[in-house]
Motif scaffolding. Structure first.
Motif, PDB file in Angstrom:
ATOM      1  N   ARG A  59       0.861  -1.185   0.000  1.00 29.84           N
ATOM      2  CA  ARG A  59       0.000   0.000   0.000  1.00 29.84           C
ATOM      3  C   ARG A  59       0.899   1.238   0.000  1.00 29.84           C
ATOM      4  O   ARG A  59       1.872   1.311   0.761  1.00 29.84           O
ATOM      5  CB  ARG A  59      -0.889   0.005   1.240  1.00 29.84           C
ATOM      6  CG  ARG A  59      -1.765   1.258   1.370  1.00 29.84           C
ATOM      7  CD  ARG A  59      -2.407   1.319   2.755  1.00 29.84           C
ATOM      8  NE  ARG A  59      -3.282   0.185   2.986  1.00 29.84           N
ATOM      9  CZ  ARG A  59      -4.580   0.167   2.713  1.00 29.84           C
ATOM     10  NH1 ARG A  59      -5.151   1.246   2.206  1.00 29.84           N
ATOM     11  NH2 ARG A  59      -5.304  -0.907   2.962  1.00 29.84           N
ATOM     12  N   TYR A  85      -2.302   4.242  -3.743  1.00 26.21           N
ATOM     13  CA  TYR A  85      -2.717   3.033  -4.458  1.00 26.21           C
ATOM     14  C   TYR A  85      -2.408   1.819  -3.596  1.00 26.21           C
ATOM     15  O   TYR A  85      -1.611   1.876  -2.664  1.00 26.21           O
ATOM     16  CB  TYR A  85      -1.998   2.901  -5.809  1.00 26.21           C
ATOM     17  CG  TYR A  85      -0.502   2.713  -5.704  1.00 26.21           C
ATOM     18  CD1 TYR A  85       0.069   1.439  -5.661  1.00 26.21           C
ATOM     19  CD2 TYR A  85       0.354   3.801  -5.639  1.00 26.21           C
ATOM     20  CE1 TYR A  85       1.430   1.260  -5.551  1.00 26.21           C
ATOM     21  CE2 TYR A  85       1.723   3.632  -5.538  1.00 26.21           C
ATOM     22  CZ  TYR A  85       2.258   2.370  -5.490  1.00 26.21           C
ATOM     23  OH  TYR A  85       3.612   2.194  -5.389  1.00 26.21           O
ATOM     24  N   VAL A  97      -9.486   1.414 -10.484  1.00 26.85           N
ATOM     25  CA  VAL A  97      -9.554   2.747  -9.879  1.00 26.85           C
ATOM     26  C   VAL A  97     -10.670   2.715  -8.845  1.00 26.85           C
ATOM     27  O   VAL A  97     -11.836   2.517  -9.187  1.00 26.85           O
ATOM     28  CB  VAL A  97      -9.820   3.842 -10.929  1.00 26.85           C
ATOM     29  CG1 VAL A  97     -10.063   5.189 -10.246  1.00 26.85           C
ATOM     30  CG2 VAL A  97      -8.645   3.960 -11.891  1.00 26.85           C
ATOM     31  N   VAL A 150      -3.482  -3.568  -9.453  1.00 29.07           N
ATOM     32  CA  VAL A 150      -3.108  -2.281  -8.860  1.00 29.07           C
ATOM     33  C   VAL A 150      -4.359  -1.437  -8.818  1.00 29.07           C
ATOM     34  O   VAL A 150      -5.043  -1.278  -9.835  1.00 29.07           O
ATOM     35  CB  VAL A 150      -1.998  -1.583  -9.675  1.00 29.07           C
ATOM     36  CG1 VAL A 150      -1.741  -0.182  -9.131  1.00 29.07           C
ATOM     37  CG2 VAL A 150      -0.719  -2.399  -9.644  1.00 29.07           C
ATOM     38  N   ASP A 151      -4.678  -0.923  -7.637  1.00 33.61           N
ATOM     39  CA  ASP A 151      -5.892  -0.118  -7.452  1.00 33.61           C
ATOM     40  C   ASP A 151      -5.466   1.310  -7.106  1.00 33.61           C
ATOM     41  O   ASP A 151      -5.003   1.587  -6.001  1.00 33.61           O
ATOM     42  CB  ASP A 151      -6.743  -0.714  -6.323  1.00 33.61           C
ATOM     43  CG  ASP A 151      -8.112  -0.049  -6.237  1.00 33.61           C
ATOM     44  OD1 ASP A 151      -8.349   0.943  -6.946  1.00 33.61           O
ATOM     45  OD2 ASP A 151      -8.952  -0.536  -5.450  1.00 33.61           O
ATOM     46  N   ALA A 152      -5.582   2.209  -8.089  1.00 30.82           N
ATOM     47  CA  ALA A 152      -5.198   3.612  -7.899  1.00 30.82           C
ATOM     48  C   ALA A 152      -6.396   4.418  -7.410  1.00 30.82           C
ATOM     49  O   ALA A 152      -7.532   4.175  -7.821  1.00 30.82           O
ATOM     50  CB  ALA A 152      -4.667   4.193  -9.205  1.00 30.82           C
ATOM     51  N   HIS A 153      -6.143   5.387  -6.545  1.00 33.17           N
ATOM     52  CA  HIS A 153      -7.227   6.171  -5.964  1.00 33.17           C
ATOM     53  C   HIS A 153      -7.491   7.465  -6.714  1.00 33.17           C
ATOM     54  O   HIS A 153      -8.561   8.044  -6.581  1.00 33.17           O
ATOM     55  CB  HIS A 153      -6.906   6.517  -4.500  1.00 33.17           C
ATOM     56  CG  HIS A 153      -6.858   5.322  -3.606  1.00 33.17           C
ATOM     57  ND1 HIS A 153      -6.843   5.417  -2.239  1.00 33.17           N
ATOM     58  CD2 HIS A 153      -6.824   3.996  -3.873  1.00 33.17           C
ATOM     59  CE1 HIS A 153      -6.800   4.200  -1.700  1.00 33.17           C
ATOM     60  NE2 HIS A 153      -6.768   3.323  -2.686  1.00 33.17           N
ATOM     61  N   VAL A 177       4.621   4.857  -9.953  1.00 34.16           N
ATOM     62  CA  VAL A 177       4.058   3.599  -9.457  1.00 34.16           C
ATOM     63  C   VAL A 177       4.803   2.419 -10.080  1.00 34.16           C
ATOM     64  O   VAL A 177       5.174   1.464  -9.393  1.00 34.16           O
ATOM     65  CB  VAL A 177       2.552   3.505  -9.785  1.00 34.16           C
ATOM     66  CG1 VAL A 177       2.003   2.127  -9.425  1.00 34.16           C
ATOM     67  CG2 VAL A 177       1.782   4.587  -9.040  1.00 34.16           C
TER      68      VAL A 177
END
Length: 638
Positions: free
Chosen positions: A274, A281, A308, A332-335, A355
């Protein structure tokens, strides 16, 4: 009671942009539902946050969820949430105006673009997701009431230039968006969005990990014909990457890995990370334990998915992982990205580049840890993916040192196990400052190469490099830990002392050069079509001759690789080295001194060159001629 209806016009530029969104931009119309569900999820997030500081909103935030409602008779699909909701002013600002800043500039760029794909890449930079609903609907009605207010608002538009807005009483807190669906049109990409199976498929693909339940009432017919109505939750909400690692079991990790990779073997390594700060992300990555069959296929794509805020964006995001780590699977989870972000935008996004750098370092760091803590497990991973990792030595100069530490190669030290460069350096002989290697098609071919003779006789360890990529990276990497990498088949190899431990004196060298002073230039001329020079060798002990390249020459194997890829490069002439103590070479010198015009001398020269070429695994330019010359020579000896 409802207030009076006010009809407002979109600005001229906004109308043009809206028309592009509806008719030209998106190639995949299914994403309209992803956009609406994402908006609903954001509204639920905002209500949750505001209720933490405003106790009056606590009752409004009970049972947060997203509901999908289908009405086949009216041909409508409704996306409903009980989130924060909007005021009339919010609607005018957020929904009534598309991309209010920069619209003119965007339109100009779209006009300049030559195709729809370019236009879609541009549109991804602007907040137009809500209007994707008009791709599948000819009328959209939005009802909303903001938490903490008493009056709601109705908004409606056909997407053609105007929208109607009015106050409306009696609405629940939250927002509902009702789409009056256009007819199904497979040619235009419009599916049957009233179909339960289609809705489930879209939710599973794009919104499965949304943190709030997505519910839909469905009818079920029992065996006796009775019809019942049940409410199903369509999404799993199990975004493992959003949970602390201490709260996730190995079984859950393995189950998720199998889901995204379709690999039934457990992964060799799990990386859960994290990042917080200016760009937040989460990432959940896996190093497989077995390479897929298509790892080296041109069509193979990276295995990292981009989300996202838990919303699926794309399946194989090249911007997040370099090609040499294409075997890594995960998410990968980007905010802080737009849902409409495109591949082109990602390729040029500075934050995404940051990233990518951190993900690469994390993966390589995990491999280093595995190498130091579990050598046996690392050896299996290297066996599967080492060839791909070595591509990084060509592609990724930023991580050369780390990749060199990961390299594991066969060597003459041990026939049964590979060695790292660090282990090689630790075993180097006193006074040795060079890492010796030899490339070839197989271990057997390398071990039996004439180039190995003097090196082996002096007890030097040689790395045996047999992967095609080895031909490339060894020329790109000058040294490891201050020690130069040198091919024993290229350039001059100075092995210092002779095999009996005595350093050859200058007088002996001078005499040897004098003895062969006439033969070497004659051979260079006689073999001018094949070689650029003939010289005496210090690397041979038992073979008569070998062929070597200059220090910066392209190797024959690399020549073949380039030509196989359709790249024509000039043929590189190499150097023929002779063993001055071999009986064949001394006999050739004697015969030359006796009669330089003897036609048999040139035939012997060709045989010496051909034998050296075959010894290193090369291809004879004229096999039939070589065979005939060899047969004639053998016949004369009988």
């Amino acid at each position: 009671m409802s207030g009076s209806v006010e009809t407002l016009e979109f600005q001229a530029e906004t109308r043009q942009l809206l028309r592009l969104v509806i008719h030209s931009i998106y190639s995949n119309k299914d994403i309209f539902l992803r956009e609406l569900i994402s908006n609903a999820s954001d509204a639920l997030d905002k209500l949750r946050l505001e209720s933490l500081t405003d106790s009056s909103l606590e009752t409004e935030s009970a049972d947060p969820h997203i509901a999908l409602e289908v009405d086949p008779e009216a041909r409508t699909l409704t996306v409903r949430d009980n989130g924060i909701g909007m005021t009339r002013e919010d609607l005018v600002e957020l929904i009534g105006t598309i991309a209010k800043s920069g619209t003119a500039g965007l339109l100009e760029k779209i006009k300049e673009s030559k195709d729809a794909a370019t236009a879609e890449n541009l549109i991804g930079q602007f907040g137009v997701g809500f209007y994707s609903a008009f791709m599948v609907a000819d009328q959209v009605t939005l009802l909303t009431r903001r938490a903490g207010t008493d009056t709601g608002t109705r908004w409606a538009s056909d997407g053609e230039g105007t929208y109607a807005i009015q106050s409306e009483d009696g609405l629940p807190v939250g927002t509902s968006v009702t789409l009056h669906l256009k007819p199904v049109d497979s040619e235009d990409g419009r599916a049957d969005y009233l179909s339960e199976s289609k809705i489930r498929q879209i939710v599973k693909q794009y919104s499965d990990f949304i943190r709030w339940p997505i519910r839909m009432a469905t009818e079920r017919t029992a065996a006796d014909g009775a019809t019942t109505r049940e409410t199903d939750t369509l999404n799993s909400m199990k975004a493992l990457w959003a949970r602390p690692r201490t709260e996730v079991s190995e079984e859950e990790y393995h189950e998720f890995y199998q889901q995204i990779s379709h690999d039934w073997l457990p992964p060799a390594e799990t990386i859960h990370m994290r990042a917080e700060g200016t760009f937040e992300y989460e990432a959940l990555l896996f190093i497989p334990s077995q390479a897929p069959f298509d790892l080296f296929s041109r069509e193979t794509k990276p295995g990292v998915q981009l989300y996202v805020k838990r919303v699926f964006i794309m399946d194989d995001c090249e911007a997040l992982m370099p090609n040499y780590l294409r075997f890594v699977k995960g998410v990968v989870d980007a905010h802080d990205l737009s849902l409409n972000v495109s591949r082109e935008i990602l390729q040029h996004d500075r934050q995404i580049h940051g990233v990518r750098r951190r993900l690469v370092k994390k993966v390589l760091g995990a491999l280093k840890d595995m190498q130091s803590k579990d050598a046996e497990r690392y050896a299996k991973v290297w066996e599967q993916f080492g060839r791909a990792l070595k591509e990084g030595l060509v592609e990724d100069t930023d991580n050369t040192e780390t990749l060199l530490q990961l390299v594991s190669a066969a060597s003459t030290h041990d026939p049964d196990r590979t060695t790292t460069l660090r282990e090689y350096v630790e075993r180097m002989k006193d006074g040795q400052d060079t890492i010796y290697y030899l490339t070839g098609e197989s271990r057997a071919m390398v071990e039996n190469s004439p180039h190995m003779e003097a090196v082996a006789a002096k007890g030097y360890e040689v790395l045996i490099l047999t992967d095609p990529v080895d031909e490339v990276w060894v020329d790109r990497v000058p040294a490891f830990d201050g020690h130069t990498l040198q091919s024993i088949a290229k350039g001059q190899v100075d092995l210092g002392e002779s095999t009996d431990g005595e350093k050859e004196d200058d007088a002996a060298k001078a005499q040897r050069e004098k003895d062969f002073a006439a033969l070497l230039p004659w051979l260079t001329t006689a073999l001018s079509e094949q070689v650029k020079e003939v010289r005496l060798s210090s690397r041979l002990t038992t073979s008569a001759a070998c062929i070597v390249g200059d220090a910066h020459d392209v190797t024959p194997t690399l020549e073949k690789m380039y030509r196989a890829m359709g790249q024509e490069i000039p043929t590189v002439k190499r150097i023929l080295e002779l063993n001055p103590s071999h009986p064949l070479v001394t006999a050739l010198r004697t015969a030359h001194d006796a009669d330089v015009d003897d036609p048999a001398l040139k035939e012997v020269a060709e045989l010496v060159y051909g034998s050296a070429l075959l010894a290193e695994g090369g291809d004879l330019p004229d096999p039939a001629r070589f065979t005939r010359l060899l047969a004639d020579r053998l016949a004369r000896t009988l």
